[in-house]
Design a protein around this motif. Structure first.
Motif, PDB file in Angstrom:
ATOM      1  N   VAL A  11       0.599   5.162  -2.743  1.00 43.04           N
ATOM      2  CA  VAL A  11      -0.139   4.097  -3.040  1.00 43.04           C
ATOM      3  C   VAL A  11      -0.208   3.306  -1.779  1.00 43.04           C
ATOM      4  CG1 VAL A  11       1.641   2.520  -3.260  1.00 43.04           C
ATOM      5  CG2 VAL A  11       2.432   4.838  -4.127  1.00 43.04           C
ATOM      6  N   ILE A  12      -0.800   2.491  -2.269  1.00 48.93           N
ATOM      7  CA  ILE A  12      -1.572   1.382  -1.217  1.00 48.93           C
ATOM      8  C   ILE A  12      -1.699   0.073  -1.778  1.00 48.93           C
ATOM      9  CG2 ILE A  12      -4.011   0.274  -0.277  1.00 48.93           C
ATOM     10  CD1 ILE A  12      -4.606   3.117  -0.939  1.00 48.93           C
ATOM     11  N   VAL A  13      -0.581  -0.890  -1.183  1.00 49.17           N
ATOM     12  CA  VAL A  13      -0.271  -2.427  -0.520  1.00 49.17           C
ATOM     13  C   VAL A  13      -1.260  -3.143   0.157  1.00 49.17           C
ATOM     14  CG1 VAL A  13       1.610  -3.938  -0.668  1.00 49.17           C
ATOM     15  CG2 VAL A  13       2.244  -1.807  -1.346  1.00 49.17           C
ATOM     16  N   LEU A  14      -1.816  -4.114  -0.880  1.00 50.87           N
ATOM     17  CA  LEU A  14      -3.175  -5.095  -0.051  1.00 50.87           C
ATOM     18  C   LEU A  14      -2.199  -6.263  -0.543  1.00 50.87           C
ATOM     19  CD1 LEU A  14      -4.253  -2.901  -1.608  1.00 50.87           C
ATOM     20  CD2 LEU A  14      -6.339  -3.669  -0.573  1.00 50.87           C
ATOM     21  N   PHE A  15      -2.248  -7.348   1.006  1.00 50.03           N
ATOM     22  CA  PHE A  15      -1.716  -8.387   0.920  1.00 50.03           C
ATOM     23  C   PHE A  15      -1.962  -9.999   1.186  1.00 50.03           C
ATOM     24  CE2 PHE A  15       0.924  -5.710   3.475  1.00 50.03           C
ATOM     25  CZ  PHE A  15       1.261  -7.275   5.066  1.00 50.03           C
ATOM     26  N   ASP A  16      -2.328 -10.771   1.246  1.00 46.60           N
ATOM     27  CA  ASP A  16      -2.765 -11.662   1.734  1.00 46.60           C
ATOM     28  C   ASP A  16      -1.964 -12.854   1.920  1.00 46.60           C
ATOM     29  OD1 ASP A  16      -4.258 -13.934   3.257  1.00 46.60           O
ATOM     30  OD2 ASP A  16      -5.356 -13.991   1.559  1.00 46.60           O
ATOM     31  N   LEU A  17      -0.485 -13.529   3.069  1.00 47.10           N
ATOM     32  CA  LEU A  17       0.441 -13.919   2.155  1.00 47.10           C
ATOM     33  C   LEU A  17       0.183 -15.173   3.941  1.00 47.10           C
ATOM     34  CD1 LEU A  17       3.146 -11.520   2.752  1.00 47.10           C
ATOM     35  CD2 LEU A  17       1.921 -12.685   0.997  1.00 47.10           C
ATOM     36  N   LEU A  36       7.640  -1.019   5.642  1.00 41.71           N
ATOM     37  CA  LEU A  36       7.918  -0.121   6.616  1.00 41.71           C
ATOM     38  C   LEU A  36       9.369   1.089   6.667  1.00 41.71           C
ATOM     39  CD1 LEU A  36       6.800  -1.689   9.586  1.00 41.71           C
ATOM     40  CD2 LEU A  36       6.019  -0.060   8.591  1.00 41.71           C
ATOM     41  N   GLU A  37       9.491  -0.472   5.695  1.00 40.61           N
ATOM     42  CA  GLU A  37      11.299   1.355   5.907  1.00 40.61           C
ATOM     43  C   GLU A  37      11.393   1.553   4.390  1.00 40.61           C
ATOM     44  OE1 GLU A  37      14.382  -2.578   5.081  1.00 40.61           O
ATOM     45  OE2 GLU A  37      14.591  -2.465   7.410  1.00 40.61           O
ATOM     46  N   ASP A  38       9.895   1.246   3.567  1.00 36.78           N
ATOM     47  CA  ASP A  38      10.059   2.463   3.043  1.00 36.78           C
ATOM     48  C   ASP A  38       8.876   3.785   2.993  1.00 36.78           C
ATOM     49  OD1 ASP A  38      10.739   3.946  -0.008  1.00 36.78           O
ATOM     50  OD2 ASP A  38       9.494   1.810  -0.906  1.00 36.78           O
ATOM     51  N   GLY A  39       8.935   3.284   4.307  1.00 40.88           N
ATOM     52  CA  GLY A  39       7.669   4.603   4.566  1.00 40.88           C
ATOM     53  C   GLY A  39       6.661   4.651   4.338  1.00 40.88           C
ATOM     54  N   PHE A  40       5.728   2.996   4.208  1.00 43.62           N
ATOM     55  CA  PHE A  40       4.520   2.745   4.305  1.00 43.62           C
ATOM     56  C   PHE A  40       4.090   2.794   6.094  1.00 43.62           C
ATOM     57  CE2 PHE A  40       5.639   1.455  -0.118  1.00 43.62           C
ATOM     58  CZ  PHE A  40       4.082   1.137  -0.147  1.00 43.62           C
TER      59      PHE A  40
END
Length: 109
Positions: A11-17, A36-40
């Motif tokens: 699972v890859i999460v990409l974000f621009d915040l 990070l808490e979910d293991g990413f």
């Protein structure tokens, strides 16, 4: 990698915040903390990844990300198989570097 007929997934999460205000920076930090808490782990800036033993497990983690979406910005979730992940080419300048390997440990439920 296959476990009992189940394909492992990434699972890859990409974000621009936005980070232009103190509140926006706080939302950014909270979102990153939840990942990070979910293991990413950080793949590169604003790109986080997590290995999952199956598509069903990947869907669970994608759903957790969706529940923690910040109010502003853009977030994308990509799910790919371990085989597809293994085809990623990583370069630092002109040097080729091997990609991250999936964890060796098998989780039994």
């Amino acid at each position: 990698m296959s476990f009992g007929g189940l394909n492992s997934m990434w699972v890859i999460v990409l974000f621009d915040l936005p980070t232009d205000t103190p509140e926006a920076r706080k939302q950014y930090q909270v979102f990153r903390k939840h990942l990070l808490e979910d293991g990413f782990i950080m793949m590169q800036y604003s790109v986080y990844m997590r290995h999952s033993a199956s598509d069903e497990n990947a869907q669970v983690h994608a759903k957790r990300v969706k529940l923690r979406l910040p109010p502003d910005g853009e977030v994308r979730i990509v799910k790919i198989t371990d085989k597809q992940f293994g085809r990623i080419e990583v370069f630092y300048g002109k040097k080729h570097k091997k990609i991250e390997l999936p964890p060796e440990q098998l989780s039994l439920f």
